[in-house]
Design a protein around this motif. Structure first.
Motif, mmCIF file in Angstrom:
data_model
loop_
_atom_site.group_PDB
_atom_site.id
_atom_site.type_symbol
_atom_site.label_atom_id
_atom_site.label_comp_id
_atom_site.label_asym_id
_atom_site.label_seq_id
_atom_site.Cartn_x
_atom_site.Cartn_y
_atom_site.Cartn_z
ATOM 1 N N UNK A 154 13.984 128.329 58.776
ATOM 2 C CA UNK A 154 13.697 126.906 56.935
ATOM 3 C C UNK A 154 11.837 126.922 58.009
ATOM 4 N N UNK A 155 11.612 127.281 57.190
ATOM 5 C CA UNK A 155 10.321 127.444 57.554
ATOM 6 C C UNK A 155 9.277 126.054 56.629
ATOM 7 N N UNK A 156 8.286 125.454 57.870
ATOM 8 C CA UNK A 156 7.839 124.512 56.599
ATOM 9 C C UNK A 156 6.384 124.414 57.344
ATOM 10 N N UNK A 157 5.942 124.723 56.244
ATOM 11 C CA UNK A 157 4.060 124.644 56.276
ATOM 12 C C UNK A 157 3.689 122.903 56.530
ATOM 13 N N UNK A 158 3.426 122.628 57.935
ATOM 14 C CA UNK A 158 2.780 120.961 57.583
ATOM 15 C C UNK A 158 1.798 120.950 57.051
#
Length: 444
Positions: free
Chosen positions: A333-337
């Motif tokens: 699960x990739x979250x962009x800061x």
């Protein structure tokens, strides 16, 4: 006969929010309201908000607009994390009548005296230090899986995170309450329960800031495993430093707990983990994954990761990329800061440009597709059990195996909420495993 008022709900964000929305909805029904779908015309629309990403803020305005389109005279209430962090901001959104913070949301029916529209949203929001009591909740009636909340709040001080500001200190439900809720869920013929909370591995801290653990997370898992009538229990996200070897070993031998772990990493660079004030280094993460693989070779392991954190250089990012690429994990699960007010990270130097954040995010999403495909391929030929869900998606019914392989077969309403023994054979072009013959499925 009195004309009963209709209420509809919309949930943004995490599984924990879904469980809380479900509990709030039951409170309304107990007070004589009829629950309808959000797409229907209602007298009241309740929106449970999220503040984890910038996108969630924008989504809120779109959801309010949608409600107003359905009924411009409807009463709109906002609850949840964003409502606690920025109540005035939400109250000023056109159409919003009531904003309730962390402690008030479970008493929402007390605040709805009349349903007349307000020029400006009315705010009832506590100081977050007052959120020191625990309200249990679980979601049923929404799907074939139920989300059971066991813990709330967080005592960690991660530099990017607003959740402690939105939900308060770490506190847990009493073990007997969790078991009672699990029994209530199982009595509804729900086959799978997902344990949820903000920091569930910290389970056991009592109310009012009592830091003594009455029970541990392992105690909770062992007790739930004995509840009759539950086919599957799934642990949602758990911090690597709190996922103990004893828990991993217990799950591997458990009657109901499935071989699926979701473990936040956030960065594969120790430099960045220190800047984030995470409570572990990457070596601990490696140990956890290796331990799971040792006792459950077929387990599904999901990973949360944040890209573009302040100070993340190309070298740091590549460290993360290579670390994940070499690790035997199943999906990301990739979250962009995104900068959040009142967090340490918002004032840190080394801001990563938006286009670089987007590029890094795309690279990791691509890696996730590759990892998931490799994991599914490793499961081909295996005999598994699938629990079918309730939606008809373009003529197919979908379900998940115990180790979270997504399976699909031509739509058949008789399969909804049933468990079947299957053999995984073919991966479809959409990435799920296709089962051609429903009549070959034998009831487990």
């Amino acid at each position: 006969m009195e004309n009963r008022k209709k209420v509809a709900f919309y949930t943004l964000g995490c599984k924990l929010n879904f469980s809380e929305t479900s509990t709030i909805a039951r409170n309304f029904q107990d007070e004589g309201f009829d629950r309808v779908d959000f797409e229907d015309v209602a007298d009241i629309y309740v929106i449970n908000t999220c503040s984890v990403t910038e996108n969630a803020d924008k989504q809120f305005k779109q959801v309010v607009k949608k409600a107003m389109k359905l009924n411009d005279k409807a009463f709109v209430a906002a609850v949840g994390c964003y409502a606690q962090l920025k109540p005035e901001e939400l109250a000023s959104v056109d159409g919003v009548d009531l904003v309730l913070g962390a402690t008030e949301k479970f008493k929402i029916t007390d605040y709805i005296n009349d349903l007349s529209k307000n020029d400006m949203g009315e705010v009832h929001s506590c100081e977050i230090s007052e959120a020191d009591f625990y309200v249990g909740s679980y979601s049923i009636g929404d799907r074939t899986r139920a989300f059971l909340k066991v813990q709330d709040g967080c005592d960690y001080k991660c530099t990017y995170c607003t959740i402690p500001l939105a939900r308060g200190i770490s506190r847990s439900d009493a073990l007997e309450n969790v078991l009672q809720n699990a029994k209530e869920i199982s009595a509804q013929n729900i086959k799978e329960i997902v344990l949820t909370g903000v920091n569930i591995g910290d389970y056991g801290k009592g109310e009012f800031g009592n830091k003594k653990h009455e029970h541990t997370f392992l105690d909770l898992v062992q007790a739930l495993d004995k509840v009759e009538g539950i086919e599957r229990l799934r642990i949602s996200s758990i911090e690597p430093n709190l996922l103990k070897n004893e828990t991993i070993e217990f799950v591997s031998k458990s009657r109901t707990f499935v071989p699926h772990f979701h473990i936040p990493l956030q960065s594969g660079s120790n430099d960045i983990l220190k800047l984030m004030k995470r409570r572990y280094l990457r070596e601990v993460y490696t140990e956890r994954v290796n331990k799971i693989r040792e006792v459950m070779p077929h387990a599904c392991i999901g990973v949360d990761v944040i890209v573009g954190f302040p100070g993340e250089t190309d070298e740091h990012f590549l460290e993360t990329y290579h670390f994940l690429n070499e690790m035997d994990i199943s999906y990301l699960h990739v979250f962009t800061y995104s900068e959040r007010d009142n967090t340490e990270a918002a004032n840190m130097p080394g801001v990563v440009p938006a286009n670089v954040r987007a590029k890094r995010s795309k690279m990791l999403r691509g890696l996730s597709v590759k990892k998931r495909r490799a994991f599914y391929e490793s499961q081909l030929g295996a005999n598994k059990t699938v629990l079918f869900e309730s939606e008809n998606k373009e003529g197919y019914i979908h379900g998940f195996t115990e180790n979270y392989v997504k399976v699909k077969t031509p739509w058949n309403p008789e399969l909804v909420n049933t468990l079947h023994d299957i053999n995984l054979t073919t991966i479809d072009e959409d990435g799920s495993v296709r089962l051609e013959f429903v009549n070959k499925l034998a009831e487990a």
